[in-house]
Design a protein around this motif. Structure first.
Motif, PDB file in Angstrom:
ATOM      1  N   SER A  52       0.820  -1.198   0.000  1.00 21.20           N
ATOM      2  CA  SER A  52       0.000   0.000   0.000  1.00 21.20           C
ATOM      3  C   SER A  52       0.860   1.256   0.000  1.00 21.20           C
ATOM      4  O   SER A  52       2.035   1.232   0.408  1.00 21.20           O
ATOM      5  CB  SER A  52      -0.916   0.019   1.223  1.00 21.20           C
ATOM      6  OG  SER A  52      -0.154   0.233   2.404  1.00 21.20           O
ATOM      7  N   LEU A 199      -9.052   6.220  -4.796  1.00 19.79           N
ATOM      8  CA  LEU A 199      -8.614   6.573  -3.449  1.00 19.79           C
ATOM      9  C   LEU A 199      -9.722   7.242  -2.648  1.00 19.79           C
ATOM     10  O   LEU A 199      -9.887   6.968  -1.456  1.00 19.79           O
ATOM     11  CB  LEU A 199      -7.391   7.496  -3.531  1.00 19.79           C
ATOM     12  CG  LEU A 199      -6.103   6.855  -4.060  1.00 19.79           C
ATOM     13  CD1 LEU A 199      -5.043   7.912  -4.299  1.00 19.79           C
ATOM     14  CD2 LEU A 199      -5.584   5.785  -3.115  1.00 19.79           C
ATOM     15  N   ARG A 204      -8.644   7.268   1.114  1.00 18.47           N
ATOM     16  CA  ARG A 204      -7.195   7.337   1.097  1.00 18.47           C
ATOM     17  C   ARG A 204      -6.739   8.546   0.283  1.00 18.47           C
ATOM     18  O   ARG A 204      -7.532   9.153  -0.441  1.00 18.47           O
ATOM     19  CB  ARG A 204      -6.594   6.058   0.483  1.00 18.47           C
ATOM     20  CG  ARG A 204      -7.017   4.773   1.184  1.00 18.47           C
ATOM     21  CD  ARG A 204      -6.447   3.577   0.453  1.00 18.47           C
ATOM     22  NE  ARG A 204      -7.043   2.321   0.899  1.00 18.47           N
ATOM     23  CZ  ARG A 204      -6.879   1.157   0.273  1.00 18.47           C
ATOM     24  NH1 ARG A 204      -6.122   1.090  -0.811  1.00 18.47           N
ATOM     25  NH2 ARG A 204      -7.462   0.063   0.729  1.00 18.47           N
TER      26      ARG A 204
END
Length: 213
Positions: A52, A199, A204
């Motif tokens: 990640s 995202l 994120r």
């Protein structure tokens, strides 16, 4: 590519593509995602392989702190134990040392890459262990600002395309190549929009370029 040309590219794409327009409508227009070109960026891209963004950023921060900065000299004079303590695997240890050696002995001239065509940049980078087409393409896109890059090996981009286009299955690299044709010659911006949606749906964010300062 700068903020102005990126804004124009976004406007062009969303005006003619309903799927990309939906991303901007639901998640806003992304900022221009860039990273400063050079050795630290390549180190981070290597660390990001198959993990990640957050995990890679954490490993990079630990490594830069332990080495007192990120440079080919620092990597070359470090021990494997130093890198392992920062979360760098044995395989990526080898890749980082090969990159450092190539920069130090002049095999890879990072400053000259900005003057080369895309294909020549790729050839120079993929000649090194641990740098494949994905790493070369995202370096061209994010660090050198090339406008028509399409990293077909990027898993997040594959999933993002499937989600944005409502596909029944995640496209493989060959299928993603075909899908990307609709966005030429602005595929770098299309990729940024798709990543932005991916995202945002997961809460994120992109790794901040300040990490490489």
């Amino acid at each position: 590519m700068d903020d102005s040309s990126f804004g124009q590219a976004v406007q062009d794409l969303v005006s003619r593509d309903a799927d990309l327009a939906r991303i901007v409508r639901e998640h806003g227009r992304p900022v221009l995602w860039t990273r400063p070109p050079g050795f630290p960026a390549l180190v981070l891209f290597i660390l990001e392989q198959q993990v990640s963004l957050a995990s890679a950023a954490a490993a990079y921060s630990r490594l830069a702190e332990s080495l007192g900065g990120m440079s080919p000299e620092a990597i070359a004079t470090s021990t494997s134990e130093d890198l392992r303590a920062s979360g760098v695997s044995r395989q990526k240890d080898r890749y980082l040392r090969a990159l450092s050696a190539a920069v130090l002995d002049g095999t890879l001239d990072l400053e000259s890459l900005a003057e080369l065509p895309d294909d020549e940049v790729r050839r120079a980078l993929v000649a090194l262990p641990g740098i494949g087409p994905w790493t070369a393409d995202v370096y061209l896109l994010a660090c050198l600002g090339r406008p028509d890059l399409w990293p077909i090996g990027d898993r997040a981009l594959q999933v993002a395309a499937a989600e944005a286009l409502g596909l029944a299955a995640v496209p493989d690299p060959a299928s993603l190549t075909a899908l990307g044709e609709r966005w030429r010659p602005l595929r770098s911006t299309a990729a940024r929009l798709l990543w932005h949606g991916y995202l945002s749906r997961r809460g994120r964010v992109e790794t901040r370029p300040e990490l490489l300062a």
